[in-house]
Design a protein around this motif. Structure first.
Motif, short mmCIF file in Angstrom:
data_model
loop_
_atom_site.label_atom_id
_atom_site.label_comp_id
_atom_site.label_asym_id
_atom_site.label_seq_id
_atom_site.Cartn_x
_atom_site.Cartn_y
_atom_site.Cartn_z
N ASN A 103 0.79 -1.27 -0.04
CA ASN A 103 -0.15 0.01 0.04
C ASN A 103 0.75 1.30 -0.07
O ASN A 103 0.80 2.28 0.84
CB ASN A 103 -0.73 0.13 1.22
N ASN A 104 1.78 1.34 -0.79
CA ASN A 104 2.60 2.49 -1.06
C ASN A 104 3.22 2.69 -2.30
O ASN A 104 3.77 1.82 -2.98
CB ASN A 104 3.86 2.38 0.13
N ILE A 105 3.34 3.92 -2.83
CA ILE A 105 3.77 4.03 -4.24
C ILE A 105 5.25 3.66 -4.35
O ILE A 105 5.73 3.54 -5.56
CB ILE A 105 3.33 5.51 -4.66
N LYS A 106 6.03 3.68 -3.58
CA LYS A 106 7.33 3.65 -3.44
C LYS A 106 7.80 2.09 -3.84
O LYS A 106 8.80 2.17 -4.18
CB LYS A 106 8.10 4.01 -2.02
N VAL A 107 6.99 1.13 -3.69
CA VAL A 107 7.09 -0.29 -4.35
C VAL A 107 7.64 -0.19 -5.56
O VAL A 107 8.42 -1.00 -5.86
CB VAL A 107 6.03 -1.09 -3.87
N SER A 117 0.46 15.19 -2.35
CA SER A 117 1.62 14.63 -2.78
C SER A 117 1.51 12.95 -2.86
O SER A 117 0.26 12.34 -2.08
CB SER A 117 2.83 14.60 -1.95
N ASN A 118 2.37 12.21 -3.35
CA ASN A 118 2.22 10.65 -3.36
C ASN A 118 2.10 10.20 -2.13
O ASN A 118 1.24 9.25 -1.48
CB ASN A 118 3.23 10.05 -4.12
N ARG A 119 2.91 10.59 -1.12
CA ARG A 119 2.75 10.01 0.18
C ARG A 119 1.69 10.54 1.03
O ARG A 119 1.46 9.84 2.03
CB ARG A 119 4.12 10.55 1.04
N GLU A 120 1.23 11.69 0.88
CA GLU A 120 0.10 12.21 1.50
C GLU A 120 -1.13 11.53 0.99
O GLU A 120 -2.01 11.01 1.69
CB GLU A 120 0.04 13.83 1.30
N LEU A 156 -5.24 5.11 3.50
CA LEU A 156 -5.14 4.44 4.62
C LEU A 156 -6.04 5.03 5.91
O LEU A 156 -6.81 4.00 6.57
CB LEU A 156 -3.69 4.08 5.26
N LEU A 157 -6.00 6.16 6.05
CA LEU A 157 -6.82 6.66 7.21
C LEU A 157 -8.21 6.59 6.88
O LEU A 157 -8.99 6.40 7.59
CB LEU A 157 -6.41 8.17 7.20
N ALA A 194 1.51 3.99 10.42
CA ALA A 194 2.92 4.03 10.69
C ALA A 194 3.80 2.74 10.23
O ALA A 194 4.61 2.76 9.57
CB ALA A 194 3.20 4.78 12.01
N THR A 195 2.95 1.77 10.95
CA THR A 195 3.59 0.61 10.85
C THR A 195 3.50 -0.06 9.35
O THR A 195 4.48 -0.46 8.79
CB THR A 195 2.79 -0.46 11.74
N LEU A 196 2.50 0.13 8.57
CA LEU A 196 2.29 -0.39 7.29
C LEU A 196 3.44 0.51 6.23
O LEU A 196 4.09 -0.24 5.35
CB LEU A 196 0.87 -0.17 6.72
N MET A 197 3.54 1.79 6.61
CA MET A 197 4.44 2.58 5.93
C MET A 197 5.79 2.76 6.31
O MET A 197 6.66 3.42 5.81
CB MET A 197 3.68 4.05 5.52
N ASP A 198 6.06 2.12 7.38
CA ASP A 198 7.43 2.24 8.06
C ASP A 198 7.95 3.42 8.33
O ASP A 198 8.89 4.00 7.78
CB ASP A 198 8.54 1.32 6.88
N LEU A 199 7.05 4.30 8.94
CA LEU A 199 7.10 5.52 9.41
C LEU A 199 6.91 5.79 10.83
O LEU A 199 6.39 4.78 11.42
CB LEU A 199 6.17 6.51 8.53
#
Length: 213
Positions: A61-65, A154-157, A163-164, A174-179
């Motif tokens: 669930n993250n565009i960085k993949v 932004s992509n991260r936003e 997810l929210l 935070a756990t899912l996105m490693d933040l």
């Protein structure tokens, strides 16, 4: 011989996609993955020609993949195959390096067209995404953002907002996105500020309004 990886956590989707792939590429070797960890493990071990990637699966669930996969295999062709709305996500993932974006609600025959387009021309865009791409090129950024306020994110936003909206807590996001939790809270505040909302119900309502355009 082409090696194709189908990454989706639903077995029925993988089965259907496998049938289409065999119709497009008769000598294809089809591999499957149910989580992003499995995807990353496979692309680090084997050369893959085409990856059908669902972005709504465990760990993905993250565009960085997309960038992570391309770092390992720069030549791989990635087709995002997702239930998320094209008008919100297609250009984001294409700009990140994907060769195309296809909504799962589209007829399976279009998946065949998408695969053939990527194999022959290296890219695929549905008519809706083409229109959005032209709109972005021919209008100012402010006008483009005004047409859909979600484009301001932004992509991260956008990842955090998505997810929210699903009902995840700050800690779960935070756990899912490693933040860190504080970083997610900062992104949440930015999302609310950019969209002019004060609470989660308002965010959900705005998202539903503009994701169905």
């Amino acid at each position: 011989m082409k090696r194709v990886l189908i990454a989706d956590d639903h077995s029925i989707v993988r089965l259907g996609a496998s049938v289409i792939i065999k119709e497009c590429i008769h000598d294809a070797t089809v591999l499957q993955a149910q989580t992003y960890d499995e995807v990353y493990s496979l692309v680090t071990e084997e050369a893959i020609d085409l990856l059908l990637l669902d972005i709504n699966m465990p760990g993905g669930n993250n565009i960085k993949v997309v960038k992570e996969i391309l770092t390992v295999q720069p030549q791989i062709k990635i087709l995002i195959f997702s239930s998320y709305e094209e008008n919100l996500y297609a250009l984001r993932y294409i700009n990140a390096g994907a060769c195309g974006y296809l909504n799962k609600n589209t007829a399976m025959s279009e998946l065949k067209n998408a695969i053939q387009s990527i194999l022959t021309r290296g890219k695929y865009m549905s008519e809706a995404v083409k229109e959005l791409y032209v709109q972005k090129l021919t209008t100012s950024k402010s006008s483009f953002d005004e047409s859909n306020p979600l484009h301001k994110l932004s992509n991260r936003e956008m990842d955090v907002a998505k997810l929210l909206i699903k009902g995840l807590s700050i800690q779960e996001v935070a756990t899912l996105m490693d933040l860190s939790s504080s970083t997610v809270s900062t992104y949440k505040s930015r999302v609310f500020e950019k969209l002019g909302v004060n609470n989660l119900p308002d965010l959900i309502q705005l998202y539903q309004l503009h994701s169905e355009e």
